[in-house]
Design an enzyme around this catalytic site. Structure first.
Site: not given
Lengths: 426, 134
Positions: B63-66
């Protein structure tokens, strides 16, 4: 890890404490990756201004220098942050002042972010405020090494533009912005850019925005963090369709790079997409398409839609135009809201082209800077939302605890006008 | 019964604790609530489970780069796992381990998600994972 003389000087503090802290993070990160060396970059896309409770606390303690040190450099030291060493842009973040009274988003966050924009702008950060920097002028060239965050932008940069970036995080982009360096690992290296999985579209025809998103969601499920290669009966996609495909593949899996032979730049043919033997294909046919559709709609039970969200990733100008065309002369159902998210630069053009006025006359909103998932904000009382984005359908139920419907732009606009979901796979 | 796996340290250090094993990849942003240290992805096998203080064993980050920022926030919020055993490392999970500042290991000689079960006692040190089955 090998370091050049310049990199050793930065590490040893010749360019100041903040740059030394940035090098320290890059060395820890490089060691974690087992990277041989760093690569020089001059294009950083990341996040510094996005409000969060931790950031608010750090700013209260020691200003933005403190927040950047802790969050963007992972340093506990008292640092004074110098100007960015290489071109650096801010991706999507929270909602801005023009969203007040429209979006239920804390005023304190709006103010914190405005303060952040002033600080980072003065340090050289370009406030693009979009998850799609490639739509508003940040277009790295083929082969260019970058340090980007935002999974949907990373996959677009690698696959559609042929640029080279890993999926960076808030600490590595901060360190990259002050040094112009990032570990030379993963997608930066030729040998890691070949395909690993072959997906053959067979028995269905992928030629709509919705179908490209569903195929992307399937590709991510099949490939995980690897690199799918897509062949078969697909149309020639446009920017918006590949934006949707990539965002979905990065959501269901961790795809950062794919090839569509004959369409994306690094694979002229299926054979050229693979380093050696072409693997057995995984079929994407009617059954697989139906399964993806059902997965994306499994959180939906009530057909009473009170919120429609378009523009994830941020809508192209033409997507705003299409929404306006469907809403022209219509009126949203009482109790139903429609938001379309687009980069601020494109919103200016949407305003000027008359699209915003058409959407607002119908009762909808054209919004910039953020999205409901980033800002954990939807219209008050939202229980059921509809979207044309596979990514937003995947994430928003988890983030806001609401039901989701996934469909076409036409189905979403119809839901906004009638207040009822009447979508279905066609 | 004790099993020893050999691998490569991602973040140096040693730690002992109870394992929490995910067989599915873990999302950071949109996948965990860093304030509580809980998995919040509705489709996930560990939905609603708290990882704070556990040695988190998982195949990969998705998923996200967060991802790294969310795990960094668990450290700043006191809800971080005490160690990480990562099946397949990526930039997201490598940076996440670095900024979580807990001992982390990868490249093991057997699939850690198959060998280790939730509740096993795990000692992470010197490029090895010592697993005591419960």
């Amino acid at each position: 890890m090998f370091l050049t003389d310049d990199e050793k000087r930065m590490r040893d503090g010749a360019e100041g404490d903040a740059v030394a802290a940035a090098m320290d993070l890059l060395l820890r990160y490089g060691a974690a990756l087992d990277a041989d060396r760093l690569c020089a970059i001059r294009n950083v896309a990341g996040t510094m201004t996005q409000p969060s409770p931790v950031k608010a606390r750090l700013v209260a303690e020691g200003g933005w220098d403190r927040a950047f040190a802790v969050i963007n450099l992972d340093s506990d030291r008292d640092l004074t942050i110098p100007p960015m060493r290489v071109p650096t842009c801010q991706l999507q973040h929270g909602f801005g002042p023009d969203s007040v009274d429209i979006v239920p988003y804390p005023r304190a966050n709006v103010d914190l972010q405005s303060d952040a924009e002033a600080f980072y702008g003065a340090h050289g950060v370009q406030i693009l405020a979009t998850c799609t920097p490639y739509q508003v002028g940040n277009l790295p060239l083929r082969g260019e090494h970058c340090a980007w965050m935002e999974s949907s932008a990373v996959i677009y940069a690698n696959s559609v533009l042929g640029a080279r970036t890993n999926c960076e995080g808030v600490a590595s982009i901060g360190a990259a912005s002050l040094t112009g360096r990032i570990p030379c690992w993963g997608n930066h290296l030729d040998e890691n850019r070949f395909g690993t999985h072959l997906i053959a579209v067979d028995g269905v025809s992928v030629q709509s925005f919705q179908d490209w998103g569903m195929l992307g969601y399937f590709a991510g499920t099949v490939s995980g963090e690897d690199r799918p290669v897509v062949t078969g009966s697909v149309s020639r996609p446009d920017l918006a369709e590949l934006k949707h495909f990539g965002a979905a593949a990065a959501t269901s899996g961790g795809v950062e790079l794919y090839h569509i032979p004959g369409i994306t730049p690094e694979a002229a043919s299926v054979a050229a997409a693979f380093e050696s033997a072409v693997p057995e294909p995984v079929r994407y046919g009617p059954a697989e398409r139906t399964a993806v559709y059902e997965t994306l709609n499994e959180i939906g039970t009530s057909a009473d839609v009170d919120f429609v969200l378009l523009g994830c990733p941020h809508a192209s100008l033409d997507q705003v135009r299409q929404a306006a065309a469907l809403l022209d002369g219509k009126r949203l159902a009482a109790g139903t809201e429609l938001w379309i998210m687009t980069p601020r630069a494109l919103k200016v053009m949407a305003d000027r082209s008359g699209y915003t006025a058409v959407i607002e006359r119908a009762g909808g909103r054209v919004l910039a800077d953020s999205c409901p998932a980033m800002s954990r904000a939807a219209p008050a009382g939202t229980r059921v939302f509809a979207t044309d984005s596979a990514k937003q359908a995947h994430y928003l139920p988890a983030i806001l605890g609401i039901e989701a419907w996934f469909g076409t732009l036409e189905e979403c606009v119809a839901a906004a006008v009638t207040g009822r979901w009447n979508g279905g796979l066609r | 019964m004790t099993i020893v796996l050999h691998g490569r340290m991602v973040v140096p250090g040693s730690v002992a604790g109870e394992a929490l094993v995910s067989h599915e990849p873990i999302s950071g942003w949109g996948g965990i609530d860093p304030a509580r240290g809980v998995i919040i992805e509705p489709r996930h096998e560990l939905y609603g489970v708290c990882f704070a203080g556990k040695i988190l064993v998982f195949p990969s980050a998705k998923g996200s780069s967060g991802w790294s920022g969310f795990f960094q926030t668990t450290r700043l919020s006191g809800t971080a796992p005490s160690g990480l055993v990562i099946g397949r490392l990526s930039a997201k999970s490598a940076l996440g381990a670095v900024v979580t500042r807990v001992p982390a290991i990868t490249d093991l000689d057997a699939d850690p998600c198959a060998v280790i079960a939730t509740g096993d006692w795990v000692v992470l040190a010197n490029s090895t994972v010592e697993v005591t089955k419960q």
